[in-house]
Design a protein around this motif. Structure first.
Motif, PDB file in Angstrom:
ATOM      1  N   ARG A  98      -4.291   7.240   6.655  1.00  0.00           N
ATOM      2  CA  ARG A  98      -4.022   5.683   7.062  1.00  0.00           C
ATOM      3  C   ARG A  98      -5.563   5.188   6.666  1.00  0.00           C
ATOM      4  N   GLN A 100      -7.607   1.402   7.698  1.00  0.00           N
ATOM      5  CA  GLN A 100      -7.272   0.469   8.845  1.00  0.00           C
ATOM      6  C   GLN A 100      -8.606  -0.494   9.164  1.00  0.00           C
ATOM      7  N   ASP A 102     -10.145  -2.219  12.487  1.00  0.00           N
ATOM      8  CA  ASP A 102     -10.139  -2.632  14.030  1.00  0.00           C
ATOM      9  C   ASP A 102     -10.629  -3.922  14.420  1.00  0.00           C
ATOM     10  N   LYS A 181      -5.368  -3.379  15.783  1.00  0.00           N
ATOM     11  CA  LYS A 181      -5.473  -2.661  14.289  1.00  0.00           C
ATOM     12  C   LYS A 181      -4.489  -3.305  13.286  1.00  0.00           C
ATOM     13  N   ILE A 183      -3.162  -1.621  10.019  1.00  0.00           N
ATOM     14  CA  ILE A 183      -3.101  -0.331   9.349  1.00  0.00           C
ATOM     15  C   ILE A 183      -2.245  -0.009   8.093  1.00  0.00           C
ATOM     16  N   LYS A 184      -2.651   0.448   7.156  1.00  0.00           N
ATOM     17  CA  LYS A 184      -2.000   0.463   5.928  1.00  0.00           C
ATOM     18  C   LYS A 184      -1.752   2.240   5.588  1.00  0.00           C
TER      19      LYS A 184
END
Length: 368
Positions: A98, A100, A102, A181, A183-184
């Motif tokens: 992933r 991401q 933050d 977060k 996230i991909k």
């Protein structure tokens, strides 16, 4: 429903909180806390427009060229905030497939005389506003609305457990820091062995509660019941997914269940009737407890009839062990070490001695 055999995630209706049906909500919340550890929340006080604008800007952030994303790479931040490339974070000793970002509630960096572990709090790295106009405004609005919801829940949980609504006030900083977060999860390479890739490995969240917005229609989030069966938690329109963290479990002596979960990257999770869904996007907000919290600052008197809901002695002993591990000393120390070992590039740049000792499994080395 029993905690060992739940086969679906319950759905709670937040509109009941502000109605004569509040006792029904609290009973449903207690059932979810004790037996599942996860629940969907519908009719949360977060506007659809706020969510839509945030998702639009969040997806746009991932579409920026790599050179723009690495301008705010996490390795530049001693506070573990910023961009992480694909595979940079580690869970259960394996890299997560992933990418991401933050971010967190915007707070100043700690002073030079504060404990080192307080460096998990600090200012964000923001993307170039000219590259993605309106991102920070959309982010701030969404996090503000989720934060307001999150700060209602300790009181609701207290009431569900037969405690005064203020019982958990002692375990939070003022102001609270909430971590968000972005996230991909890209599909694994077609030629790969999917079992060699994890979206995020099996784990329990460490904080108080997590508030998850599943931004795309992908399946993949899975929750493990006490029999070891993985239960899907697919997106339900108009809901957030809320789960209990290890801090809440420890504070309540195992009454509230922190449940193991993961994100699966099976190929079918990226398909809908043979059509590719593209990457999966997910947006959790983590509600943490005070970094300076320790055992001598915790005082909860949970009623006997609530304590009796946990009949499994192993659950009680595990919760006690978790409490001892987290709260004897300071929770900030454990949080800090977890960040260093999860983001080893940041640890190597800013805290190399601590990272080296942590990876060797040494304990009690953090000087406050």
């Amino acid at each position: 429903m029993s905690g060992s055999s739940f086969t679906s995630i319950p759905v709670l209706d937040f509109s009941q909180v502000l109605s004569p049906s509040k006792p029904t909500f609290l009973a449903s919340l207690r059932e979810a806390l004790v037996n599942v550890g996860f629940f969907y929340l519908q009719n949360a006080p977060i506007s659809a427009q706020t969510q839509e604008q945030f998702i639009e800007k969040a997806l746009g952030l991932f579409e920026l060229p790599l050179e723009k994303k690495v301008e705010i790479e996490m390795v530049n931040s001693p506070h573990f905030l910023g961009y992480s490339r694909l595979g940079a974070e580690i869970t259960a000793l394996k890299p997560d497939h992933r990418e991401q970002f933050d971010f967190a509630t915007e707070l100043p960096a700690p002073g030079p005389n504060e404990p080192l572990y307080r460096n998990v709090v600090g200012p964000n790295q923001w993307p170039d506003e000219t590259a993605i106009p309106g991102f920070r405004e959309a982010f701030d609005t969404y996090l503000s609305e989720v934060s307001s919801l999150a700060e209602l829940f300790p009181g609701l949980i207290a009431e569900a457990l037969g405690l005064p609504s203020t019982a958990f006030d002692q375990v939070f900083d003022t102001p609270q820091q909430h971590k968000l977060k972005l996230i991909k999860y890209p599909p694994p390479p077609e030629a790969s062995n999917e079992s060699g890739f994890q979206g995020v490995g099996p784990h329990k969240d460490s904080g108080f509660l997590t508030f998850l917005l599943q931004g795309t229609p992908h399946h993949g989030l899975e929750v493990q019941n006490k029999a070891g069966t993985w239960i899907p938690a697919p997106p339900l329109p108009g809901t957030l997914v809320i789960n209990i963290g290890r801090s809440l479990e420890a504070l309540t002596g195992g009454i509230c269940t922190a449940t193991t979960h993961r994100v699966s990257l099976r190929p079918e999770n990226f398909q809908d009737s043979g059509r590719s869904l593209g990457p999966r996007f997910s947006f959790p907000v983590f509600q943490g407890v005070s970094l300076d919290l320790s055992a001598d600052k915790v005082s909860l008197k949970i009623p006997d009839h609530i304590l009796a809901l946990v009949k499994n002695d192993k659950v009680k002993s595990d919760a006690e062990a978790t409490f001892n591990k987290i709260f004897h000393g300071s929770i900030g120390e454990g949080t800090f070490i977890a960040r260093v070992t999860s983001h080893q590039d940041v640890g190597q740049r800013w805290y190399p001695e601590i990272l080296a000792k942590a990876l060797k499994g040494q304990k009690d080395f953090l000087k406050c």
